[in-house]
Scaffold this motif. Structure first.
Motif, PDB file in Angstrom:
ATOM      1  N   TYR A   1      -9.591   1.342  -1.114  1.00 10.92           N
ATOM      2  CA  TYR A   1      -9.098   0.513  -2.353  1.00 10.92           C
ATOM      3  C   TYR A   1      -9.727  -0.680  -2.504  1.00 10.92           C
ATOM      4  N   GLU A   2      -9.359  -1.334  -3.761  1.00 16.73           N
ATOM      5  CA  GLU A   2      -9.874  -2.267  -3.969  1.00 16.73           C
ATOM      6  C   GLU A   2      -9.157  -2.804  -4.961  1.00 16.73           C
ATOM      7  N   ILE A   3      -8.490  -4.229  -5.489  1.00 20.00           N
ATOM      8  CA  ILE A   3      -8.116  -4.762  -6.710  1.00 20.00           C
ATOM      9  C   ILE A   3      -8.903  -5.906  -6.258  1.00 20.00           C
ATOM     10  N   GLN A   4      -9.638  -5.839  -7.894  1.00 20.23           N
ATOM     11  CA  GLN A   4     -10.738  -6.366  -8.897  1.00 20.23           C
ATOM     12  C   GLN A   4     -10.333  -7.003  -9.760  1.00 20.23           C
ATOM     13  N   VAL A   5     -11.004  -8.374 -10.157  1.00 19.98           N
ATOM     14  CA  VAL A   5     -10.905  -8.930 -11.490  1.00 19.98           C
ATOM     15  C   VAL A   5     -11.948  -9.382 -12.214  1.00 19.98           C
ATOM     16  N   SER A   6     -11.930  -9.197 -13.791  1.00 20.78           N
ATOM     17  CA  SER A   6     -13.352  -9.612 -14.514  1.00 20.78           C
ATOM     18  C   SER A   6     -12.940 -10.603 -15.849  1.00 20.78           C
ATOM     19  N   ASP A   7     -13.379 -10.993 -15.993  1.00 21.34           N
ATOM     20  CA  ASP A   7     -13.246 -11.660 -17.428  1.00 21.34           C
ATOM     21  C   ASP A   7     -14.204 -10.677 -18.416  1.00 21.34           C
ATOM     22  N   ASP A   8     -15.354 -10.103 -18.422  1.00 19.56           N
ATOM     23  CA  ASP A   8     -15.657  -9.186 -19.380  1.00 19.56           C
ATOM     24  C   ASP A   8     -15.726  -7.684 -18.994  1.00 19.56           C
ATOM     25  N   ALA A   9     -15.283  -7.177 -18.088  1.00 20.17           N
ATOM     26  CA  ALA A   9     -14.586  -5.797 -18.326  1.00 20.17           C
ATOM     27  C   ALA A   9     -16.593  -5.349 -17.230  1.00 20.17           C
ATOM     28  N   SER A  10     -17.762  -6.422 -16.567  1.00 21.41           N
ATOM     29  CA  SER A  10     -18.684  -5.889 -16.478  1.00 21.41           C
ATOM     30  C   SER A  10     -18.974  -6.538 -14.587  1.00 21.41           C
ATOM     31  N   SER A  11     -19.014  -7.623 -14.579  1.00 22.53           N
ATOM     32  CA  SER A  11     -19.109  -8.078 -13.310  1.00 22.53           C
ATOM     33  C   SER A  11     -17.710  -7.999 -12.939  1.00 22.53           C
ATOM     34  N   TRP A  12     -17.445  -8.082 -11.224  1.00 24.04           N
ATOM     35  CA  TRP A  12     -16.608  -7.745 -10.752  1.00 24.04           C
ATOM     36  C   TRP A  12     -15.772  -8.388  -9.966  1.00 24.04           C
ATOM     37  N   THR A  13     -14.989  -9.103  -9.575  1.00 22.49           N
ATOM     38  CA  THR A  13     -15.041  -9.774  -8.180  1.00 22.49           C
ATOM     39  C   THR A  13     -14.009  -9.128  -7.395  1.00 22.49           C
ATOM     40  N   SER A  14     -13.597  -9.880  -6.300  1.00 18.45           N
ATOM     41  CA  SER A  14     -12.437  -8.495  -5.505  1.00 18.45           C
ATOM     42  C   SER A  14     -11.928  -9.313  -5.351  1.00 18.45           C
ATOM     43  N   VAL A  15     -10.666  -9.205  -5.276  1.00 19.54           N
ATOM     44  CA  VAL A  15      -9.787 -10.409  -4.221  1.00 19.54           C
ATOM     45  C   VAL A  15      -8.548  -9.648  -3.988  1.00 19.54           C
ATOM     46  N   ARG A  16      -9.279  -8.382  -3.373  1.00 21.00           N
ATOM     47  CA  ARG A  16      -8.016  -8.067  -2.195  1.00 21.00           C
ATOM     48  C   ARG A  16      -8.674  -6.114  -1.879  1.00 21.00           C
TER      49      ARG A  16
END
Length: 452
Positions: free
Chosen positions: A113-128
């Protein structure tokens, strides 16, 4: 997976839960490694009580909101069984700096699994990320920022699904207020309300109204926001919520208490699918599409007028009204019992009105017809009654206006071809409101009413 099997948590997972306050686990490239005790004084828990959404749920008993309710051992989110990928997402209300994520797995855990962050719930960045998860409690140091945080599972650790007792996101709160600020008894507060909101348009079009009504909500600085259904047109799909509503009224999402309209039932993915996916636990805070809450000296009841033929909802309403100790009661739902507009009267709501009237409720807010209208206090059969309910139609949040066609008895004020937001002033024993247009001007002001 049966509930009996799910309650049989492996000894390893139970041990991990028991030592969660002293032992943390962090992800490394090769898997999970032990970490030292962590000083949490500088961190704030950002996720608890925030709107949560998931790719799926095993059943209504395991909704996404159960994973951010603060209960670490008895309530949980569980995905549908047997499929990958699955995800759980929490909306922090605005972009935050994230420093730590704690996953408290039930027996059904994520291996990859990944922990992801986003500002718009569309484009995601994996941080872990990890490919060697083994359940228990994963306490993860991360570095990133975003409004949304998502656990994105690509490989299950069991043959079942994914299940989390709790998802905890820590970081910098930025000094922001809580989603719905508390107010002490005896205080007056402001609520912004409208229905029929987001057409499929953006601020790039001068004729697009919902960005303009959102600007008026922001100027009001309300304690919270109420929506009276048809939040997103035309079919209330999640894609459209994200593309249109979220760009305007979405800035108030964490402080919104929504109600569903008929357009929320049109989603090709299923009745309420996009509505529930977008609003998460805000749409069903008590496990249903109708619910109640208190603020100050007021009791609020959000009803699902698409299901007024549901005896269960009516029974719940009567019990809820009987239980409240608040002097002032407001109800809101999409379809109005009385309307002078194109849709006209909606008699399916009479039973709910009768229950509200019997409980001496005070105020009803509706949408559906795209105009503004206020009525004098009246009974469920439409007779003027000083002890009756005051009804307001506020279907001018952004959808194309409707005409006035058949003026109803007790209708005191009607405005068509106007967009705007109701600014409700709710005091300990009284209430009034303004209709504020998109130009910031007050289009109508109600009398001051005394609560029953």
């Amino acid at each position: 997976m049966s509930s009996a099997i799910r309650r049989s948590v492996p000894r390893r997972a139970l041990a991990a839960l028991a030592t969660a306050t002293t032992l943390t686990v962090a992800l490394s490239t090769g898997g999970l490694v032990a970490a030292t005790d962590r000083a949490e004084a500088a961190e704030t828990l950002l996720s608890q009580g925030r709107p949560a959404t998931s790719s799926s749920t095993e059943s209504s008993a395991y909704g996404a909101g159960r994973a951010v309710d603060g209960d670490l051992t008895t309530t949980r989110w569980a995905s549908a069984e047997g499929g990958d990928p699955q995800w759980l997402r929490v909306d922090l209300g605005q972009a935050r700096r994230i420093s730590r994520v704690v996953l408290r797995w039930e027996a059904a855990y994520g291996k990859d699994y990944e922990i992801q962050v986003s500002d718009d719930a569309s484009s995601w960045t994996s941080v872990r990320s990890t490919v060697s998860g083994d359940g228990g409690v994963d306490d993860l140091t991360v570095s990133g920022s975003g409004r949304y945080v998502r656990v994105y599972g690509t490989k299950r650790g069991t043959s079942y699904g994914y299940s989390l007792w709790e998802l905890q996101v820590y970081g910098d709160d930025g000094g922001s207020p809580s989603p719905t600020p508390t107010v002490s008894p005896g205080e007056t507060f402001t609520v912004a309300a409208a229905g029929d909101i987001a057409q499929q348009c953006t601020a790039s079009s001068s004729s697009c109204a919902h960005p303009k009504t959102a600007a008026q909500v922001e100027a009001m600085k309300p304690a919270f926001v109420i929506t009276m259904g048809d939040n997103q047109y035309d079919d209330a799909r999640l894609f459209d919520f994200t593309k249109y509503y979220d760009k305007t009224w979405g800035r108030f999402k964490s402080m919104t208490h929504p109600a569903a309209g008929n357009h929320e039932t049109y989603d090709p993915a299923g009745v309420y699918a996009g509505y529930k996916a977008y609003f998460g636990s805000l749409a069903t805070p008590q496990g249903r599409t109708y619910y109640s809450f208190d603020h100050g000296d007021w009791h609020f009841v959000a009803l699902d007028s698409n299901a007024f033929d549901d005896a269960t909802q009516l029974s719940w309403l009567k019990a809820d009204l009987a239980a409240t100790t608040k002097r002032c009661v407001a109800a809101y739902f999409h379809h109005p019992l009385f309307s002078s507009g194109e849709h006209g009267n909606q008699p399916a709501g009479r039973a709910a009105w009768s229950a509200l009237y019997a409980a001496r409720a005070d105020l009803v807010l509706n949408g559906h017809d795209h105009h503004y209208e206020r009525f004098a206090p009246q009974s469920p059969d439409g007779k003027a009654d000083s002890q009756g309910l005051v009804e307001v139609i506020g279907g001018m949040g952004g959808a194309s206006p409707y005409d006035i066609e058949n003026v109803q008895p007790n209708s005191q004020k009607r405005l068509k071809d106007v967009y705007g937001v109701l600014r409700l002033r709710l005091a300990p024993g009284s209430f009034s409101w303004d209709l504020v247009g998109v130009d910031g001007a007050v289009k109508d002001t109600s009398p001051v009413y005394t609560c029953h």
